[in-house]
Scaffold this active site. Structure first.
Site, PDB file in Angstrom:
ATOM      1  N   ASN A   9       0.880  -1.182   0.000  1.00  0.00           N
ATOM      2  CA  ASN A   9       0.000   0.000   0.000  1.00  0.00           C
ATOM      3  C   ASN A   9       0.912   1.224   0.000  1.00  0.00           C
ATOM      4  O   ASN A   9       1.511   1.541   1.017  1.00  0.00           O
ATOM      5  CB  ASN A   9      -0.899  -0.023   1.246  1.00  0.00           C
ATOM      6  CG  ASN A   9      -1.714   1.256   1.391  1.00  0.00           C
ATOM      7  OD1 ASN A   9      -1.825   2.035   0.446  1.00  0.00           O
ATOM      8  ND2 ASN A   9      -2.288   1.462   2.574  1.00  0.00           N
ATOM      9  N   LYS A  11       0.104   4.259  -0.192  1.00  0.00           N
ATOM     10  CA  LYS A  11      -0.508   5.461   0.423  1.00  0.00           C
ATOM     11  C   LYS A  11      -0.270   6.672  -0.485  1.00  0.00           C
ATOM     12  O   LYS A  11      -0.292   6.523  -1.706  1.00  0.00           O
ATOM     13  CB  LYS A  11       0.044   5.678   1.832  1.00  0.00           C
ATOM     14  CG  LYS A  11       0.011   4.411   2.677  1.00  0.00           C
ATOM     15  CD  LYS A  11       0.193   4.689   4.125  1.00  0.00           C
ATOM     16  CE  LYS A  11       0.334   3.381   4.873  1.00  0.00           C
ATOM     17  NZ  LYS A  11      -0.025   3.495   6.270  1.00  0.00           N
ATOM     18  N   HIS A  95      -9.864   1.218   4.378  1.00  0.00           N
ATOM     19  CA  HIS A  95      -8.612   1.356   5.136  1.00  0.00           C
ATOM     20  C   HIS A  95      -8.860   2.287   6.326  1.00  0.00           C
ATOM     21  O   HIS A  95      -9.610   3.258   6.220  1.00  0.00           O
ATOM     22  CB  HIS A  95      -7.514   1.913   4.221  1.00  0.00           C
ATOM     23  CG  HIS A  95      -6.148   1.836   4.836  1.00  0.00           C
ATOM     24  ND1 HIS A  95      -5.720   2.734   5.789  1.00  0.00           N
ATOM     25  CD2 HIS A  95      -5.131   0.957   4.655  1.00  0.00           C
ATOM     26  CE1 HIS A  95      -4.484   2.397   6.154  1.00  0.00           C
ATOM     27  NE2 HIS A  95      -4.104   1.329   5.488  1.00  0.00           N
ATOM     28  N   GLU A  97      -7.191   4.579   7.537  1.00  0.00           N
ATOM     29  CA  GLU A  97      -6.880   6.001   7.293  1.00  0.00           C
ATOM     30  C   GLU A  97      -8.044   6.672   6.569  1.00  0.00           C
ATOM     31  O   GLU A  97      -8.305   7.860   6.769  1.00  0.00           O
ATOM     32  CB  GLU A  97      -5.553   6.126   6.507  1.00  0.00           C
ATOM     33  CG  GLU A  97      -4.364   5.832   7.422  1.00  0.00           C
ATOM     34  CD  GLU A  97      -3.114   5.321   6.733  1.00  0.00           C
ATOM     35  OE1 GLU A  97      -3.006   5.403   5.496  1.00  0.00           O
ATOM     36  OE2 GLU A  97      -2.229   4.809   7.449  1.00  0.00           O
ATOM     37  N   GLU A 172      -6.145  -5.237  10.096  1.00  0.00           N
ATOM     38  CA  GLU A 172      -5.116  -4.228  10.364  1.00  0.00           C
ATOM     39  C   GLU A 172      -5.456  -3.504  11.664  1.00  0.00           C
ATOM     40  O   GLU A 172      -6.257  -2.559  11.652  1.00  0.00           O
ATOM     41  CB  GLU A 172      -5.070  -3.194   9.238  1.00  0.00           C
ATOM     42  CG  GLU A 172      -4.706  -3.748   7.891  1.00  0.00           C
ATOM     43  CD  GLU A 172      -4.057  -2.680   7.013  1.00  0.00           C
ATOM     44  OE1 GLU A 172      -2.911  -2.873   6.623  1.00  0.00           O
ATOM     45  OE2 GLU A 172      -4.689  -1.638   6.773  1.00  0.00           O
ATOM     46  N   GLY A 178       1.795   1.904  10.736  1.00  0.00           N
ATOM     47  CA  GLY A 178       2.793   2.976  10.741  1.00  0.00           C
ATOM     48  C   GLY A 178       3.340   3.211  12.144  1.00  0.00           C
ATOM     49  O   GLY A 178       3.693   4.324  12.512  1.00  0.00           O
ATOM     50  N   SER A 217       2.729  -2.595  10.294  1.00  0.00           N
ATOM     51  CA  SER A 217       4.163  -2.570  10.565  1.00  0.00           C
ATOM     52  C   SER A 217       4.859  -3.909  10.338  1.00  0.00           C
ATOM     53  O   SER A 217       5.697  -4.323  11.149  1.00  0.00           O
ATOM     54  CB  SER A 217       4.416  -2.048  11.989  1.00  0.00           C
ATOM     55  OG  SER A 217       3.930  -0.719  12.089  1.00  0.00           O
TER      56      SER A 217
END
Ligand code: PEP
Length: 264
Positions: A9, A11, A95, A97, A172, A178, A217
């Site tokens: 990904n 991003k 996702h 985010e 996730e 991250g 991560s």
């Protein structure tokens, strides 16, 4: 035996020149790795570049979201059929985010999931709890509700498409994305089992073959322990996918990890 799937990904990182270098390196690095499926999900403007460079290689490509609507007056939105024009194999849906920044809800994520399938693209549906939810002891409830949006919210025809196009689920944990920490392999395994059991209630056959991948991560250092879990069928990789040597190692580790039999 489910084939491992590793998806990068990207991003909101990259640029034409940088991508050219990274993708060229990835093609070289992944060319001889057998026994798994590999993909990168790039920002929309670079789908054409990904298509041009990756066609005919063993790396697939995809987008990071699609609109919940088919078409219409939705300025700046991108529909699933638009990304299909670039031969995308995958679209990341829901996702964390997107859920956090643009308030994508369980319901709108389910609509995006359906649009993706109707455009002939495989969705990678992301679920996961925040640290506050984990600390409050409601992680399983949160993930169950996120899964219910697609398990209870889709009509039979769309669900059949999910099975036909091998829809993917990505667990996730938000607190591991991250971050400097990752879910421990048994923690992740326990959530993957829950997800597989929820799917089994709607469709036992699909539950056996659905790939449930882990994101949060993943690095070459922790990939071995994570991918050896029986219900972890690969990874959704953020940061480490921007480093071609790390991504290569993660793909190699995934393809060589022996997992015990799955729970279902
Ligand atoms: C992600 O963005 O889906 C992700 C897992 O990121 P990272 O690997 O950087 O935690």
């Amino acid at each position: 035996m489910r084939r491992k799937l590793i998806v990068g990904n990207w991003k909101m990182y990259g640029g034409l020149e940088q991508n050219q270098i990274l993708i060229t390196k990835l093609i070289e690095n992944l060319r001889d790795i057998k026994g798994g499926d590999f993909a990168i999900c790039v920002p929309y403007p670079y789908l054409f570049q990904a298509q041009k460079l990756l066609s005919g290689t063993n790396i697939l490509w995809g987008a990071q979201n699609v609109s919940p609507f088919e078409e219409g007056a939705f300025t700046a939105s991108i529909s699933a059929s638009m990304i299909a024009d670039f031969d995308c194999s995958f679209a990341i849906i829901g996702h964390s985010e997107r859920r956090a920044v643009t308030h994508d809800s369980n319901q709108s994520a389910a609509k995006r999931f359906a649009q993706t399938l109707h455009a002939g693209i495989t969705p990678i549906f992301c679920v996961g709890e925040t640290m506050a939810e984990r600390m409050a002891g409601i992680a399983h409830r949160i993930v169950t509700n996120q899964m219910r949006a697609i398990l209870d919210g889709l009509d039979a025809k769309t669900f059949e498409l999910a099975e036909k196009l091998n829809a993917v689920i990505a667990y996730e944990p938000v607190w591991a994305i991250g971050a400097s920490q990752t879910a421990s392999p048994p923690e992740a395994q326990s959530m993957h089992v829950l997800i597989r059991q929820l799917i089994a209630k709607r469709d036992p056959e699909f539950a056996k073959k659905v790939r449930i991948i882990y994101g949060g991560s993943v690095t070459p250092a922790n990939a071995g322990a994570i991918f050896s879990m029986p219900d972890i069928d690969g990874g959704l990789i953020g940061r480490s996918s921007l480093n071609p040597e790390d991504f290569k190692r993660i793909c190699e580790i995934a393809c060589s990890s022996e997992s015990e039999n799955s729970t279902i």
